[in-house]
Enzyme design. Structure first.
Site, PDB file in Angstrom:
ATOM      1  N   GLN A  66       0.833  -1.201   0.000  1.00 50.63           N
ATOM      2  CA  GLN A  66       0.000   0.000   0.000  1.00 50.63           C
ATOM      3  C   GLN A  66       0.869   1.252   0.000  1.00 50.63           C
ATOM      4  OE1 GLN A  66      -2.415   1.735   3.316  1.00 50.63           O
ATOM      5  NE2 GLN A  66      -4.150   1.084   2.064  1.00 50.63           N
ATOM      6  N   CYS A  97      -6.386   7.617   5.672  1.00 45.94           N
ATOM      7  CA  CYS A  97      -5.769   7.909   6.968  1.00 45.94           C
ATOM      8  C   CYS A  97      -6.336   9.195   7.562  1.00 45.94           C
ATOM      9  CB  CYS A  97      -4.253   8.019   6.822  1.00 45.94           C
ATOM     10  SG  CYS A  97      -3.413   8.325   8.405  1.00 45.94           S
TER      11      CYS A  97
END
Length: 366
Positions: A66, A97
């Site tokens: 990722q 995030c």
């Protein structure tokens, strides 16, 4: 069935353990186990910490990496490097995030609000992998907050630019990990994006949760994060449930102790004994949740310095203690909702494509 990348958790040791337990309990490995998020620029710059984070096991297949990125240029260079140096078999892109130090610079879950910039980043990764069999997938949240929802646009744009699949963590960035995931928004995304698979993420703590999410939303697969903390065998249970097989019995304390030792061995193999043992300490409370393990033993485990010491401490516990009823359910950080930290003027123009200043540099090294 996907293991969500988690910083400081989903390194090669944890992924290997999850795969070993799935294989031992079901006879096959069907899950996709994704490595920790790494920064595109740091990867291109070959930062030693980042390169270490991209370690895969010798039999790990597919190798899933990722990327955290805010800049189409670094995105393209990183994806091109992955292709040319055969560093991974799959690239996932993180736009979910919610950590303030990330969003304050315009990274993570702040990016999808800037539709044009988001499009250019996804397009850069796909362009770099053209002509290969390396798929690019994209993960994001519902939006910044309830007033700034972006998931439908993000899913559409990602599909238009060639993403092979999209995944939605069904919370806003302002929720962080608190409250309840809104599975109805996964269903909305599934209805809105029909050309690629849609995966759902959020509040999968038991095998039945995965089945319920898929039935309620129509999503094509599930992404599991906090639910597997201290329960790396969860993927074996999920695989059985999703395939209509009998679920493996949950481990007793003796079996959990063996898993903890194996986890520590793998961490030591990856990091060396000092750091490996420091890493296992944070997993102790997750593994022992609900089990009869006194505070003194737990305290000593939180200071463990060798695999042998961990093994000796675990031998003091009642091996035949069954898996506790309260060992199930939510795990890890939850916190409380908060206003999302954003660069000044970030919300003024959703179609601006200016790369946020400093967001990549701050995260060099992973």
């Amino acid at each position: 069935m996907v293991l969500a990348p988690m910083a400081g958790v989903t390194n090669v040791a944890f992924r290997t353990l999850c795969r070993e337990l799935e294989l031992a309990r079901t006879g096959t490995v069907s899950g996709l186990y994704v490595c920790e998020m790494v920064t595109a620029r740091a990867l291109v710059e070959r930062h030693p910490v980042t390169m270490h984070m991209t370690t895969f096991g010798p039999d790990e297949n597919p190798r899933s990496m990722q990327l955290y990125t805010v800049d189409p240029k670094w995105t393209y260079e990183a994806a091109k490097m992955i292709v040319e140096e055969n560093l991974a078999d799959h690239i996932d892109m993180n736009f979910g995030c919610p950590v303030p130090k990330v969003t304050r610079k315009g990274g993570g879950s702040a990016i999808p609000y800037k539709r044009t910039l988001f499009r250019k980043i996804v397009a850069a990764a796909v362009r770099a992998t053209e002509g290969t069999d390396i798929p690019v997938t994209v993960k994001f949240r519902i939006g910044i907050d309830d007033e700034h929802r972006t998931h439908l646009d993000a899913g559409r744009i990602a599909a238009e630019e060639g993403a092979a699949a999209v995944a939605l963590h069904a919370r806003t960035a302002s929720q962080r990990y608190s409250g309840q995931a809104d599975w109805d928004e996964i269903a909305r995304l599934k209805e809105h994006v029909t050309s690629v698979p849609v995966l759902g993420n959020g509040d999968i703590f038991e095998p039945a949760d995965a089945v319920a999410m898929m039935r309620q939303t129509g999503c094509d697969g599930v992404v599991v994060g906090r639910g597997c903390l201290g329960r790396p065998w969860l993927f074996a249970e999920l695989a059985a449930e999703l395939n209509g097989l009998a679920a493996p019995e949950p481990p007793n304390l003796g079996e959990v102790a063996e898993i903890m030792v194996r986890h520590c061995e793998l961490l030591v193999e990856h990091h060396g004994e000092d750091k490996g043992c420091r890493e296992i300490r944070k997993h102790v409370a997750w593994y022992l949740r609900g089990f009869p393990a006194g505070s003194e033993v737990r305290r000593r485990m939180a200071l463990v310095k060798s695999v042998d010491e961990l093994r000796e401490l675990l031998a003091e516990l009642p091996a035949d203690a069954p898996f506790p009823r309260d060992g199930h359910g939510p795990r890890g950080r939850q916190g409380s909702p908060a206003k999302v930290a954003l660069p000044e003027g970030w919300l003024d123009d959703p179609y601006e494509d200016v790369v946020p200043a400093g967001a990549e540099v701050m995260h060099s090294g992973g």
